[in-house]
Design a protein around this motif. Structure first.
Motif, PDB file in Angstrom:
ATOM      1  N   PRO A 380       0.810  -1.221   0.000  1.00  0.00           N
ATOM      2  CA  PRO A 380       0.000   0.000   0.000  1.00  0.00           C
ATOM      3  C   PRO A 380       0.845   1.273   0.000  1.00  0.00           C
ATOM      4  O   PRO A 380       0.471   2.268  -0.631  1.00  0.00           O
ATOM      5  N   LEU A 381       1.989   1.253   0.683  1.00  0.00           N
ATOM      6  CA  LEU A 381       2.868   2.419   0.671  1.00  0.00           C
ATOM      7  C   LEU A 381       3.445   2.640  -0.717  1.00  0.00           C
ATOM      8  O   LEU A 381       3.432   3.772  -1.236  1.00  0.00           O
ATOM      9  N   LEU A 382       3.947   1.576  -1.356  1.00  0.00           N
ATOM     10  CA  LEU A 382       4.513   1.706  -2.686  1.00  0.00           C
ATOM     11  C   LEU A 382       3.469   2.164  -3.692  1.00  0.00           C
ATOM     12  O   LEU A 382       3.737   3.029  -4.543  1.00  0.00           O
ATOM     13  N   ASP A 383       2.258   1.593  -3.594  1.00  0.00           N
ATOM     14  CA  ASP A 383       1.189   1.994  -4.511  1.00  0.00           C
ATOM     15  C   ASP A 383       0.792   3.446  -4.295  1.00  0.00           C
ATOM     16  O   ASP A 383       0.537   4.184  -5.266  1.00  0.00           O
ATOM     17  N   GLY A 384       0.727   3.871  -3.032  1.00  0.00           N
ATOM     18  CA  GLY A 384       0.357   5.249  -2.737  1.00  0.00           C
ATOM     19  C   GLY A 384       1.377   6.239  -3.257  1.00  0.00           C
ATOM     20  O   GLY A 384       1.030   7.290  -3.807  1.00  0.00           O
ATOM     21  N   LEU A 385       2.669   5.898  -3.099  1.00  0.00           N
ATOM     22  CA  LEU A 385       3.714   6.779  -3.620  1.00  0.00           C
ATOM     23  C   LEU A 385       3.686   6.816  -5.140  1.00  0.00           C
ATOM     24  O   LEU A 385       3.875   7.881  -5.754  1.00  0.00           O
ATOM     25  N   GLU A 386       3.420   5.666  -5.754  1.00  0.00           N
ATOM     26  CA  GLU A 386       3.347   5.613  -7.216  1.00  0.00           C
ATOM     27  C   GLU A 386       2.198   6.470  -7.739  1.00  0.00           C
ATOM     28  O   GLU A 386       2.323   7.131  -8.784  1.00  0.00           O
ATOM     29  N   ALA A 387       1.081   6.482  -7.016  1.00  0.00           N
ATOM     30  CA  ALA A 387      -0.053   7.317  -7.421  1.00  0.00           C
ATOM     31  C   ALA A 387       0.304   8.794  -7.381  1.00  0.00           C
ATOM     32  O   ALA A 387      -0.302   9.606  -8.095  1.00  0.00           O
ATOM     33  N   ARG A 388       1.273   9.145  -6.562  1.00  0.00           N
ATOM     34  CA  ARG A 388       1.742  10.533  -6.491  1.00  0.00           C
ATOM     35  C   ARG A 388       2.987  10.746  -7.354  1.00  0.00           C
ATOM     36  O   ARG A 388       3.705  11.732  -7.187  1.00  0.00           O
ATOM     37  N   ARG A 389       3.246   9.799  -8.243  1.00  0.00           N
ATOM     38  CA  ARG A 389       4.374   9.863  -9.175  1.00  0.00           C
ATOM     39  C   ARG A 389       5.723   9.874  -8.443  1.00  0.00           C
ATOM     40  O   ARG A 389       6.680  10.515  -8.869  1.00  0.00           O
TER      41      ARG A 389
END
Length: 440
Positions: A380-389
């Motif tokens: 979830p942390l990696l996905d959240g950071l990816e969503a913020r580019r």
């Protein structure tokens, strides 16, 4: 910074004098008499036979002062090829209540730390600090810390301890791998392994993700038996460096952990299997919400989730031991951890390596080690950071060191680390370090 430079010059002059003294102590009959031989073998520089420290111990007062200096650089992977000099002073005070005329089983421990100089942590955007001993100080400045605890032994096997704990000092007691960053491994992954119940706070000065606060306020009940050593710890999950933790303990929740260590012999060689489970009812940032593009106020407040859960399993197994002292030897160490992954930012981690003493005759005080670590970030942390580019990944690396005992109280270490940082746009980085420790 002039104060740091002056202190650094003074320390270097002092170390040069101590090194010369140590050389004379080990140079042979032409230079060394009995007093020099005794100086080389004693545990600390001032711990002379029947000297002041020995006299104080008769009254239940034990005092030690250590100075550890670091010079560490990044020859590859950093844009500016950074190199920094710094260090820390540790002062230890141990009191025996019975010898002081109080009552049986009462013990008091205090540790004062003062940091000076600079360090290379964060210079190459690594997730895990490469110099744990200086990871929790003001950036490129000075910092002091005081830890104190009181222990009451309730019998031969049961004790209760309460106070402010230095977790790196506790980690240094781990067989083979050690901890604390001042005499074995320097990387925080080895020097201060995860507990999984740390709560990050914006006012704390620490590394990027707090997975094990360096200081905890709480209490420990320890029970030692022939089959298993049990410890129950209850603590404030916040970093106890913050004055608010001392002023208002447990206002954000409580953390509790149980540790069971089982001694196991393999082929007559000592080994230890350690199981740990921990839980905190504190609230942390809900990582499932980290990628949501909410209004600014909502993002600042954050969406929280209650409860940190954590478990780990560690093995220390000697492959060789000294016949004279079973605590001296070398062998295998491993550690595997698993958390809920939300709000814990680290889903899992792993350590494995070989470490211990050099059993060559005359070099038993030398220590060495080589190890590999990997920190698996929560999806979830990696996905959240990816969503913020913001592209990130899990981080791993290797470290090796050799700690050469010039004398028992003067030790020089060489250290090499190679790390694949959590920022994939950064190249693999290498870190070279020298560490000089003097025990007064």
């Amino acid at each position: 910074m002039s104060g740091a430079a002056s202190l650094g010059r003074n320390c270097r002059r002092q170390v040069a004098a101590l090194a010369a003294c140590a050389f004379l102590a080990s140079a042979g009959p032409a230079f060394a008499d009995d007093s020099f031989v005794s100086l080389a073998k004693q545990k600390s520089l001032t711990d002379t036979p029947d000297g002041p420290k020995e006299q104080l111990r008769k009254f239940g007062i034990d005092v030690d002062v250590w100075i550890t200096q670091f010079y560490q650089g990044i020859p590859a992977g950093a844009l500016d090829r950074t190199a920094r000099y710094g260090g820390k002073m540790d002062g230890f005070l141990r009191l025996d209540g019975e010898k002081l005329g109080l009552w049986q089983g009462l013990k008091f421990n205090a540790q004062y730390e003062h940091y000076f100089g600079r360090n290379v942590n964060r210079q190459d955007l690594a997730l895990v600090p490469v110099n744990a001993a200086q990871a929790f100080i003001e950036r490129d400045g000075y910092h002091s810390a005081l830890s104190m605890s009181v222990t009451q032994e309730l019998g031969e096997h049961l004790s209760v301890t309460a106070g402010k704990f230095n977790m790196m000092t506790l980690a240094s007691q781990t067989p083979l791998v050690g901890g604390g960053g001042i005499d074995t491994f320097m990387n925080r992954a080895f020097a201060l392994p995860s507990t999984g119940i740390g709560v990050s706070s914006p006012e704390s000065v620490a590394d990027r993700l707090i997975v094990a606060p360096p200081y905890l306020l709480g209490a420990v009940v320890a029970l030692k038996t022939s089959l298993v050593d049990l410890k129950l710890m209850v603590a404030d999950p916040r970093n106890a460096q913050q004055p608010r933790v001392i002023e208002r303990p447990f206002e954000r929740g409580v953390g509790a952990g149980v540790v069971a260590t089982v001694p196991v012999e393999l082929g007559g060689l000592r080994g230890f299997h350690t199981f740990r489970v921990a839980y905190s009812n504190a609230r942390g940032f809900d990582l499932d919400d980290s990628g949501e593009r909410r209004p600014l106020v909502a993002r600042l407040l954050g969406i929280t989730k209650k409860g940190f859960r954590f478990a780990s399993y560690a093995i220390q197994q000697y492959f060789q031991q000294s016949e004279a002292d079973p605590n001296v030897g070398w062998g295998l160490f491993t550690l595997a951890t698993l958390s809920d992954g939300n709000p814990n930012p680290i889903r899992w981690s792993m350590l494995v390596g070989l470490a211990g003493n050099n059993l060559t005759p005359g070099r038993e005080d030398d220590r060495w080690g080589v190890g590999f670590y990997h920190y698996g970030l929560s999806q979830p942390l990696l996905d959240g950071l990816e969503a913020r580019r913001i592209t990130r990944r899990s981080e791993g690396g290797v470290e090796t060191f050799y700690n050469f005992a010039v004398t028992r109280w003067l030790r020089l270490s060489g250290d090499l680390q190679i790390i694949d940082p959590w920022n994939p746009r950064r190249a693999r980085a290498s870190y070279l370090g020298l560490r000089l420790q003097t025990k007064f």
